[in-house]
Design a protein around this motif. Structure first.
Motif, short mmCIF file in Angstrom:
data_model
loop_
_atom_site.label_atom_id
_atom_site.label_comp_id
_atom_site.label_asym_id
_atom_site.label_seq_id
_atom_site.Cartn_x
_atom_site.Cartn_y
_atom_site.Cartn_z
N THR A 164 0.86 -1.18 0.00
CA THR A 164 0.00 0.00 0.00
C THR A 164 0.90 1.23 0.00
OG1 THR A 164 -1.73 -1.17 1.24
CG2 THR A 164 -1.82 1.24 1.20
N VAL A 165 0.84 2.04 -1.08
CA VAL A 165 1.70 3.21 -1.22
C VAL A 165 0.85 4.37 -1.72
CG1 VAL A 165 3.77 4.15 -2.29
CG2 VAL A 165 3.64 1.72 -1.81
N ARG A 166 1.06 5.56 -1.16
CA ARG A 166 0.37 6.74 -1.65
C ARG A 166 0.82 7.03 -3.08
NH1 ARG A 166 -1.18 11.62 2.36
NH2 ARG A 166 -2.23 10.38 3.97
N ALA A 167 -0.11 7.51 -3.89
CA ALA A 167 0.19 7.76 -5.30
C ALA A 167 -0.59 8.96 -5.77
CB ALA A 167 -0.15 6.53 -6.14
N GLU A 168 -0.27 9.40 -6.99
CA GLU A 168 -1.00 10.48 -7.64
C GLU A 168 -2.00 9.89 -8.62
OE1 GLU A 168 -0.76 13.63 -6.92
OE2 GLU A 168 0.88 13.39 -5.48
N GLN A 169 -3.08 10.59 -8.83
CA GLN A 169 -4.07 10.14 -9.79
C GLN A 169 -3.44 10.02 -11.18
OE1 GLN A 169 -7.48 12.66 -10.10
NE2 GLN A 169 -8.52 11.38 -11.60
N GLY A 170 -3.67 8.88 -11.85
CA GLY A 170 -3.14 8.65 -13.18
C GLY A 170 -1.71 8.14 -13.22
N ALA A 171 -1.10 7.90 -12.08
CA ALA A 171 0.29 7.44 -12.04
C ALA A 171 0.37 6.01 -12.57
CB ALA A 171 0.84 7.50 -10.61
N ARG A 172 1.55 5.68 -13.13
CA ARG A 172 1.81 4.33 -13.63
C ARG A 172 3.02 3.78 -12.90
NH1 ARG A 172 -0.60 2.77 -18.45
NH2 ARG A 172 -1.89 4.35 -19.44
N ALA A 173 2.98 2.51 -12.60
CA ALA A 173 4.07 1.89 -11.85
C ALA A 173 4.34 0.50 -12.39
CB ALA A 173 3.74 1.83 -10.36
N ASP A 174 5.58 0.05 -12.21
CA ASP A 174 5.97 -1.32 -12.51
C ASP A 174 6.07 -2.08 -11.20
OD1 ASP A 174 6.21 -0.84 -15.24
OD2 ASP A 174 8.22 -0.03 -14.98
N LEU A 175 5.52 -3.30 -11.19
CA LEU A 175 5.53 -4.12 -9.99
C LEU A 175 6.46 -5.30 -10.16
CD1 LEU A 175 1.70 -4.27 -9.17
CD2 LEU A 175 3.43 -2.84 -8.07
N GLU A 176 7.15 -5.64 -9.09
CA GLU A 176 8.01 -6.82 -9.07
C GLU A 176 7.92 -7.44 -7.68
OE1 GLU A 176 12.11 -7.35 -11.03
OE2 GLU A 176 12.56 -6.94 -8.93
N GLY A 177 7.78 -8.76 -7.65
CA GLY A 177 7.70 -9.47 -6.39
C GLY A 177 8.81 -10.50 -6.27
N ALA A 178 9.26 -10.71 -5.06
CA ALA A 178 10.25 -11.74 -4.77
C ALA A 178 9.54 -12.89 -4.08
CB ALA A 178 11.36 -11.19 -3.88
#
Length: 635
Positions: free
Chosen positions: A610-624
């Motif tokens: 759970t991370v605060r973000a800006e509207q319309g932001a794009r992110a890349d996710l990676e899990g270990a």
């Protein structure tokens, strides 16, 4: 920029780029010409050598990774599609894009997208009335989800003189994302029809006469010889082949005993008996077999993806022949496929031939086939081992099923969710009971209904119990994204629960009542196909208090969420009741940590982020993972 980088973007996003070119091209060549031109322009979009990056911010490229390669290829596709719509002039240099494409080329067939319904035709007509730049502006807004500023930059780079006028003109046509996702605007999902048969026949006669004349001249002028013919040891034409004649003989159709399924080691379509009131109609059976082997130009032929539509290799098995809703229907099985032949009760004009692949079908997969569809309803023929049938709304898990009377294994007409227009307010499924349990199947617009299961991949539950019904209730309408894809089964797996920040509701594109408590549920739905490849995966987010889930990510041809790789990681932008935007992400069991990079930065131990973000932001996710491997976010 390396050509390899642009090529990678083109290959990865080829269907999306072809759809963009199809929307921008003018309607004058017809849908078949637009399809071939769209593919041709997209395939020619690669730069010949290293090329400068386009003057477009990477954030507006709208590619999954915002890469410059995709932005460059998209710009070249838009530019050439606009050039293709310019009129030809005598004294001006004719660009290659204005000429008919040399490749790809299909001889004897016209290829065009499937029908998108009345709404799709209306949208196509409204787009055809726009100018080329306005169509490009509309497509970049609707398909690429670009802002007006980014659209203006792309149009200017593509050579549009007045981008503002194009944006104003495009604004007259409302954006309808639902219609864009329909088959009517997908130039990569096509149906085929023959070209003008009479004209082809006249040309063929002229060609044969010319060929015969050349052959006579060659025989007179060339040396004599006794070598083998051009076909070597091949058999005579199809009609004179004994095996082909046997396959077309209704007297040699395989008919199974009504009790064969009780003692057979196999319980599938091969032990279905022949049912229906027209199983003795030799003329009808002969017509069905002849059309299967050689469908005429007036026969509508359809097949699920990956299903061959050629004639039978030997005498097929008869499953049904009877009158259904004003039509005569014959259903045949050749071990690999189900073939359904239907003709009007008053003649043969308007006959239809449909194919579906069913190899490897077991007891559950061979529970029912579709007899016919009329007026938005579907009628099924059930397996001989089915003891009872019912109808229920998948979105109402607590409601009881409505019992259905089976007449000779045939159900009454049921509302088909695959044929229902408008918004999804219910999803009617068929509940079947046999000696081993109760199962759910749903119509997805094909001959064989798809099975619905729930649970962890590899251990999914195929029963129609309360757990399966509750798992499917919020996500029933997402089954509409899996129509006409040759789907064999769809599994819903609730792989994670996530507490929501700010202790309130909210959601992407929705708002929940104040105080809606409880954790959100992450569910992965995976549709397996009869052909093995082409699986469709959806990661869906269901906030508490909401009636439906939200699609957070989708992918095709990936092992995620399946028996081979029961792992999944997905994220969604979410707005809390306090008005704060967050990036929420969740991985399946066995995920040791999750990290977000790009437009949102953050990490967390465990499988929830759970991370605060800006509207319309794009992110890349990676899990270990706990075993040391890594997993990427589903897209």
């Amino acid at each position: 920029m390396d050509v390899e980088q642009a090529e990678a973007a083109l290959v990865e996003h080829y269907p999306r780029l072809v759809r963009l070119a199809y929307l921008v091209l003018p309607p004058t060549p017809g849908r078949s010409g637009r399809v071939l031109t769209a593919h041709s322009l997209t395939q020619r979009a690669l730069p010949r050598t290293r090329a400068p990056a386009p003057v477009i911010p990477a954030r507006s490229s709208a590619g999954p990774d915002g890469d410059r390669g995709y932005a460059l290829v998209r710009l070249r596709v838009v530019r050439t599609a606009l050039e293709a719509g310019l009129p030809l002039r005598r004294r001006a240099w004719t660009g290659r894009a204005r000429l008919p494409p040399l490749l790809p080329r299909v001889w004897g067939l016209e290829l065009f997208p499937r029908s998108g319904g009345a709404d799709g035709l209306a949208l196509d007509r409204r787009l055809s009335a726009l100018s080329g730049p306005a169509r490009a502006a509309w497509a970049l807004r609707a398909l690429e989800r670009l802002t007006d500023g980014d659209v203006r930059e792309v149009l200017t780079a593509a050579g549009v003189a007045d981008a503002d006028a194009a944006l104003d003109e495009a604004g007259r046509v409302p954006v309808e994302h639902r219609l864009l996702d329909s088959p009517g605007f997908d130039p990569c999902s096509l149906q085929a029809r023959p070209t003008d048969l009479l004209r082809r026949r006249r040309r063929l006669h002229a060609t044969l006469v010319a060929g015969a004349a050349l052959a006579v001249c060659g025989a007179l002028l060339g040396p004599a010889g006794d070598g083998p013919g051009p076909d070597g040891a091949a058999a005579p034409p199809y009609a004179r082949n004994p095996a082909a004649r046997a396959a077309l003989d209704p007297g040699r159709l395989t008919r199974v005993s009504p009790d064969a399924w009780r003692t057979s080691a196999r319980v599938d379509f091969s032990v279905w008996p022949a049912r229906g009131d027209l199983t003795g109609d030799t003329a009808l059976l002969r017509r069905a077999l002849a059309v299967w082997a050689r469908p005429g130009g007036g026969v509508r032929v359809s097949a699920t993806p990956g299903t061959p539509s050629g004639g039978p290799a030997g005498p097929p098995q008869l499953l049904y022949a009877g009158a259904v809703d004003g039509a005569r229907v014959v259903i045949l099985h050749d071990g690999l496929r189900i073939a359904r032949y239907a003709e009007p009760a008053d003649g043969t004009r308007g006959a239809a031939l449909d194919f579906a692949r069913v190899d490897g079908a077991g007891r559950a997969g061979a529970s029912a086939v579709v007899l016919g569809r009329t007026d938005g309803n579907v009628r099924y023929l059930t397996a001989p081992w089915v003891r009872g049938a019912g109808e229920r709304d998948l979105r109402e898990p607590d409601s009881a099923a409505t019992d259905l009377a089976l007449t000779g294994g045939v159900t009454p007409p049921l509302p088909s969710p695959a044929l229902r227009p408008g918004p999804c307010t219910s999803w009617r499924v068929l509940q079947l009971t046999d000696g081993t349990g109760t199962r759910l199947v749903t119509d997805l617009g094909e001959l064989v209904p798809a099975r619905l299961t729930a649970g962890r991949p590899g251990a999914d539950d195929s029963s129609a119990g309360a757990g399966t019904l509750r798992a499917w209730a919020p996500f029933a309408c997402s089954l509409g994204a899996m129509r006409s894809a040759g789907v064999r089964s769809v599994n819903a797996w609730a792989y994670a629960e996530q507490p929501l920040p700010d202790a309130g509701g909210g959601g992407r594109g929705s708002s929940l009542p104040e105080g809606a408590g409880g954790p959100a549920v992450w569910v992965c739905t995976r549709a397996e196909t009869w052909r093995g490849d082409g699986a469709r995966v959806l990661a869906q987010f269901h906030p508490p208090g909401g009636r439906s889930g939200v699609v957070a990510a989708r992918a095709e041809d990936v092992p995620a969420c399946g028996a081979r790789e029961p792992r999944v990681l997905a994220g969604v932008l979410w707005k809390s009741a306090a008005g704060t935007w967050y990036l929420l992400a969740a991985g399946s069991r066995g995920t040791a940590s999750v990290r977000a990079t790009g437009g949102v930065e953050g990490s967390a131990r465990g499988r929830l982020l759970t991370v605060r973000a800006e509207q319309g932001a794009r992110a890349d996710l990676e899990g270990a993972l706990e075993d040391g491997r890594t997993i990427g976010g589903l897209r």
